[in-house]
Design a protein around this motif. Structure first.
Motif, mmCIF file in Angstrom:
data_model
loop_
_atom_site.group_PDB
_atom_site.id
_atom_site.type_symbol
_atom_site.label_atom_id
_atom_site.label_comp_id
_atom_site.label_asym_id
_atom_site.label_seq_id
_atom_site.Cartn_x
_atom_site.Cartn_y
_atom_site.Cartn_z
ATOM 1 N N GLY A 34 29.160 -1.162 -8.656
ATOM 2 C CA GLY A 34 28.344 -2.123 -8.476
ATOM 3 C C GLY A 34 27.025 -1.485 -7.625
ATOM 4 N N PHE A 35 27.362 -0.736 -6.371
ATOM 5 C CA PHE A 35 26.895 -0.114 -5.447
ATOM 6 C C PHE A 35 25.798 0.816 -6.292
ATOM 7 C CE2 PHE A 35 29.607 -1.243 -1.891
ATOM 8 C CZ PHE A 35 28.738 -1.960 -1.218
ATOM 9 N N SER A 36 26.544 1.491 -6.965
ATOM 10 C CA SER A 36 25.595 2.763 -7.794
ATOM 11 C C SER A 36 24.679 2.141 -8.700
ATOM 12 C CB SER A 36 26.533 3.504 -8.691
ATOM 13 O OG SER A 36 27.535 4.118 -7.887
ATOM 14 N N ALA A 37 24.980 0.952 -9.352
ATOM 15 C CA ALA A 37 24.047 0.323 -10.186
ATOM 16 C C ALA A 37 22.796 -0.302 -9.572
ATOM 17 C CB ALA A 37 24.664 -0.937 -10.840
ATOM 18 N N LEU A 38 22.944 -0.896 -8.359
ATOM 19 C CA LEU A 38 21.855 -1.370 -7.212
ATOM 20 C C LEU A 38 20.777 -0.246 -6.955
ATOM 21 C CD1 LEU A 38 23.276 -3.753 -4.683
ATOM 22 C CD2 LEU A 38 21.985 -4.396 -6.808
ATOM 23 N N LEU A 39 21.817 0.877 -6.402
ATOM 24 C CA LEU A 39 20.906 2.029 -6.162
ATOM 25 C C LEU A 39 19.970 2.617 -7.506
ATOM 26 C CD1 LEU A 39 20.146 4.638 -4.292
ATOM 27 C CD2 LEU A 39 22.351 5.555 -4.792
ATOM 28 N N GLN A 40 20.524 2.661 -8.739
ATOM 29 C CA GLN A 40 19.865 3.090 -9.798
ATOM 30 C C GLN A 40 18.754 2.077 -10.228
ATOM 31 O OE1 GLN A 40 23.625 4.006 -12.089
ATOM 32 N NE2 GLN A 40 22.370 6.154 -12.237
ATOM 33 N N GLN A 41 19.039 0.976 -9.889
ATOM 34 C CA GLN A 41 17.921 -0.146 -10.143
ATOM 35 C C GLN A 41 16.625 -0.053 -9.168
ATOM 36 O OE1 GLN A 41 19.749 -4.097 -9.821
ATOM 37 N NE2 GLN A 41 21.159 -3.741 -11.284
ATOM 38 N N HIS A 42 17.152 0.242 -8.014
ATOM 39 C CA HIS A 42 16.032 0.517 -6.970
ATOM 40 C C HIS A 42 15.405 1.731 -6.859
ATOM 41 C CE1 HIS A 42 17.564 -3.380 -5.566
ATOM 42 N NE2 HIS A 42 16.391 -3.473 -4.756
ATOM 43 N N ILE A 43 15.999 2.879 -7.186
ATOM 44 C CA ILE A 43 15.659 4.200 -7.210
ATOM 45 C C ILE A 43 15.880 4.681 -8.737
ATOM 46 C CG2 ILE A 43 15.400 6.474 -6.109
ATOM 47 C CD1 ILE A 43 16.345 5.094 -3.611
ATOM 48 N N VAL A 46 16.939 8.530 -9.429
ATOM 49 C CA VAL A 46 17.869 9.199 -8.560
ATOM 50 C C VAL A 46 18.912 9.786 -9.677
ATOM 51 C CG1 VAL A 46 19.502 7.013 -8.774
ATOM 52 C CG2 VAL A 46 19.493 8.677 -6.650
ATOM 53 N N ASP A 47 19.299 10.777 -9.148
ATOM 54 C CA ASP A 47 20.196 11.429 -10.126
ATOM 55 C C ASP A 47 21.608 10.714 -10.246
ATOM 56 O OD1 ASP A 47 21.148 14.402 -10.969
ATOM 57 O OD2 ASP A 47 22.993 13.590 -9.983
ATOM 58 N N GLU A 48 22.166 10.618 -11.608
ATOM 59 C CA GLU A 48 23.110 9.583 -11.852
ATOM 60 C C GLU A 48 24.416 9.927 -11.178
ATOM 61 O OE1 GLU A 48 23.436 8.747 -15.968
ATOM 62 O OE2 GLU A 48 25.370 7.687 -15.623
ATOM 63 N N THR A 49 24.804 11.201 -11.166
ATOM 64 C CA THR A 49 26.016 11.602 -10.561
ATOM 65 C C THR A 49 25.849 11.623 -9.150
ATOM 66 O OG1 THR A 49 26.143 13.295 -12.278
ATOM 67 C CG2 THR A 49 27.492 13.549 -10.249
ATOM 68 N N LYS A 50 24.934 11.788 -8.263
ATOM 69 C CA LYS A 50 24.400 11.500 -7.129
ATOM 70 C C LYS A 50 24.631 9.898 -6.565
ATOM 71 C CE LYS A 50 21.965 15.678 -6.123
ATOM 72 N NZ LYS A 50 20.718 16.273 -5.814
ATOM 73 N N HIS B 42 23.662 11.619 1.951
ATOM 74 C CA HIS B 42 24.544 11.854 0.604
ATOM 75 C C HIS B 42 23.415 12.646 -0.469
ATOM 76 C CE1 HIS B 42 27.560 10.055 2.656
ATOM 77 N NE2 HIS B 42 28.458 10.598 1.904
ATOM 78 N N ILE B 43 21.968 11.947 -0.455
ATOM 79 C CA ILE B 43 21.305 12.399 -1.350
ATOM 80 C C ILE B 43 19.962 12.926 -0.550
ATOM 81 C CG2 ILE B 43 20.087 11.837 -3.555
ATOM 82 C CD1 ILE B 43 21.842 9.504 -3.845
ATOM 83 N N PRO B 44 20.151 14.235 -0.161
ATOM 84 C CA PRO B 44 18.956 14.559 0.566
ATOM 85 C C PRO B 44 17.619 14.884 0.149
ATOM 86 C CG PRO B 44 20.978 16.003 0.804
ATOM 87 C CD PRO B 44 20.998 15.063 -0.256
ATOM 88 N N ASP B 45 17.564 15.073 -1.356
ATOM 89 C CA ASP B 45 16.286 14.724 -2.226
ATOM 90 C C ASP B 45 15.716 13.741 -2.366
ATOM 91 O OD1 ASP B 45 18.218 14.433 -3.726
ATOM 92 O OD2 ASP B 45 17.394 16.137 -5.274
ATOM 93 N N VAL B 46 16.485 12.478 -2.058
ATOM 94 C CA VAL B 46 15.950 11.152 -2.322
ATOM 95 C C VAL B 46 14.643 11.093 -1.612
ATOM 96 C CG1 VAL B 46 17.139 9.753 -0.449
ATOM 97 C CG2 VAL B 46 16.380 8.862 -2.738
ATOM 98 N N ASP B 47 13.759 10.361 -2.230
ATOM 99 C CA ASP B 47 12.292 9.895 -1.557
ATOM 100 C C ASP B 47 12.740 8.999 -0.498
ATOM 101 O OD1 ASP B 47 9.187 9.329 -2.262
ATOM 102 O OD2 ASP B 47 10.189 7.596 -1.439
ATOM 103 N N GLU B 48 12.179 9.509 0.847
ATOM 104 C CA GLU B 48 12.451 9.015 1.932
ATOM 105 C C GLU B 48 11.845 7.316 2.126
ATOM 106 O OE1 GLU B 48 10.853 10.851 5.444
ATOM 107 O OE2 GLU B 48 11.348 9.032 6.790
ATOM 108 N N THR B 49 10.874 6.873 1.348
ATOM 109 C CA THR B 49 10.386 5.449 1.470
ATOM 110 C C THR B 49 11.217 4.781 0.622
ATOM 111 O OG1 THR B 49 8.038 6.373 1.728
ATOM 112 C CG2 THR B 49 8.374 3.925 0.872
#
Lengths: 94, 94
Positions: A34-43, A46-50, B42-49
């Motif tokens: 659930g958290f990963s999906a939210l993160l991927q929706q917003h960014i 983002v690297d999927e594994t990360k 955890h994801i240091p290369d993520v866009d800061e904004t």
């Protein structure tokens, strides 16, 4: 010879000796997804594994997340950084 | 002529008419910063904004996050997607 009951979490085929532990693990992975999906929706870039690893990190530390949401934000700082080193992405488990 | 009391959140200089709203906003941003910091660790290369935006998103939806952590993971899916469109990064506020 003997047969022994085992429990498998079918999200990643992890095996457990008892249902309680298997259920807890399954629930943890469900929250992580659930958290990963939210993160991927917003960014989206983002690297999927990360993203999966970060979801698992939040899910494994849900007690601290809840404390932070209740107002004790410093609970997030108190998460043992060593804990994070033990986290493997779902794709690396099996 | 009259003077009117205002409350400023010194994290981003947002102004409020009453202390309660200012406190709530300050607490939300504190939580958001906690989440953003974890994400960036955890994801240091993520866009800061984008990391800031995601932290604000989680903080604004902390009730759903808490429900999910308590076992109702689908609460994360139920977060109104329109809500997300209203979120601005801290750096864009003034």
């Amino acid at each position: 010879m003997a047969v022994v009951a085992k429990w498998m979490c079918d999200r990643d085929n992890s095996m457990f000796d008892n249902k309680k532990d298997a259920d807890a693990y399954d629930k943890m992975l469900e929250l992580a997804e659930g958290f990963s999906a939210l993160l991927q929706q917003h960014i989206p870039d983002v690297d999927e594994t990360k993203a999966e690893e970060f979801g698992i990190f939040l899910a494994k530390n849900k007690e601290a997340v809840m404390q932070a949401c209740k107002g004790k934000v410093e609970a997030l700082d108190e998460i043992d950084s060593k804990e994070a080193d033990n986290i493997r992405p779902i794709s690396a488990q099996g």
